[in-house]
Write an enzyme that holds these catalytic residues in place. Structure first.
Site, mmCIF file in Angstrom:
data_model
loop_
_atom_site.group_PDB
_atom_site.id
_atom_site.type_symbol
_atom_site.label_atom_id
_atom_site.label_comp_id
_atom_site.label_asym_id
_atom_site.label_seq_id
_atom_site.Cartn_x
_atom_site.Cartn_y
_atom_site.Cartn_z
ATOM 1 N N TYR A 1 -84.919 33.224 -49.379
ATOM 2 C CA TYR A 1 -83.761 34.044 -49.008
ATOM 3 C C TYR A 1 -82.502 33.224 -48.771
ATOM 4 O O TYR A 1 -81.444 33.791 -48.507
ATOM 5 C CB TYR A 1 -84.084 34.832 -47.728
ATOM 6 C CG TYR A 1 -84.475 33.932 -46.582
ATOM 7 C CD1 TYR A 1 -83.505 33.324 -45.773
ATOM 8 C CD2 TYR A 1 -85.808 33.643 -46.318
ATOM 9 C CE1 TYR A 1 -83.858 32.470 -44.746
ATOM 10 C CE2 TYR A 1 -86.171 32.795 -45.291
ATOM 11 C CZ TYR A 1 -85.199 32.219 -44.508
ATOM 12 O OH TYR A 1 -85.557 31.358 -43.498
ATOM 13 N N THR B 1 -81.033 28.798 -49.240
ATOM 14 C CA THR B 1 -80.484 27.794 -50.145
ATOM 15 C C THR B 1 -81.373 27.506 -51.355
ATOM 16 O O THR B 1 -80.960 26.778 -52.256
ATOM 17 C CB THR B 1 -80.228 26.467 -49.412
ATOM 18 O OG1 THR B 1 -81.476 25.926 -48.951
ATOM 19 C CG2 THR B 1 -79.295 26.680 -48.222
ATOM 20 N N GLU C 1 -89.061 22.281 -45.908
ATOM 21 C CA GLU C 1 -88.594 23.217 -44.881
ATOM 22 C C GLU C 1 -88.912 22.741 -43.461
ATOM 23 O O GLU C 1 -88.644 23.453 -42.497
ATOM 24 C CB GLU C 1 -89.221 24.600 -45.111
ATOM 25 C CG GLU C 1 -88.866 25.231 -46.444
ATOM 26 C CD GLU C 1 -87.428 25.724 -46.508
ATOM 27 O OE1 GLU C 1 -86.624 25.395 -45.605
ATOM 28 O OE2 GLU C 1 -87.098 26.457 -47.449
#
Length: 205
Positions: free
Chosen positions: A56, A58, A131
């Protein structure tokens, strides 16, 4: 060592220590389904070793980090289509580097738009590291409503209709400063959007 079961989209998953939702790679066993059941995305209709991930921020097309999904350097990632979260979530842009965070507070915010990818285990492991999972983000299975389907690799027997709900892993944020809940909520992230909060690329930090 404790071993606990949980169910993700019809799969019975066993993982040690109760940390199965924090980027561990558990042993997965398919749960029998009734005769005539049409598998959802991410179940037995997916190619062996492929998992579905909803992005959702980068990592979307046209965004600063989309390049890590391309070229096969970090594993396989095949674009499948567009979707949005089945429930509203707060999507905020926060922190020193203006990073998008989907706060794990269901029922608050907007139904967030993003992209669905089928990824292999190598890519999934890379994304966990990329992440900062499980410290910065946590990888959680969430229902995603299909907006438009494009891909065929990893598709179920039928192309998902609009608003059909499928399960995908999503990198959301469960631990965050309380003031983040008071930031503006977004429904479709764009690093160059009118919010004026320009993302600071990793190479510039």
């Amino acid at each position: 060592m404790r071993v606990d079961p949980w169910e993700w989209d019809g799969w019975v998953v066993w993982a040690a220590g109760g940390v199965e939702r924090n980027c561990q790679f558990p042993e997965i066993h398919p749960r029998p389904r009734p005769a005539g059941f049409l598998p959802l995305l991410g179940e037995t209709a997916s190619p062996a070793g492929m998992t579905h991930v909803f992005v959702y921020g980068t990592l979307k097309r046209g965004q600063p980090n989309h390049k890590v999904l391309l070229g096969g350097t970090h594993g396989r990632a095949a674009f499948q289509g567009w979707g949005r979260t089945a429930e509203p979530y707060p999507l905020v842009i926060a922190g020193e580097h203006n990073i998008p965070h989907l706060l794990n507070v269901p029922g608050q915010g907007h139904r967030v738009v993003g992209e669905i990818y089928a990824v292999d285990e190598q890519m999934l492991r890379f994304l966990d590291e990329f992440e900062g999972c499980p410290d910065m983000y946590q990888r959680t299975p969430l229902p995603i409503a299909v907006l438009e389907w494009e891909g065929t690799r990893g598709a179920p027997r039928e192309t998902p209709a609009a608003d059909r709900t499928v399960q995908c892993f999503v990198y959301s944020t469960a631990t965050f400063p309380p003031e983040w809940l008071h930031l503006p909520y977004h429904d479709n992230y764009d690093s160059q959007g009118q919010h004026g909060l320009r993302y600071n690329p990793r190479e510039n930090r």
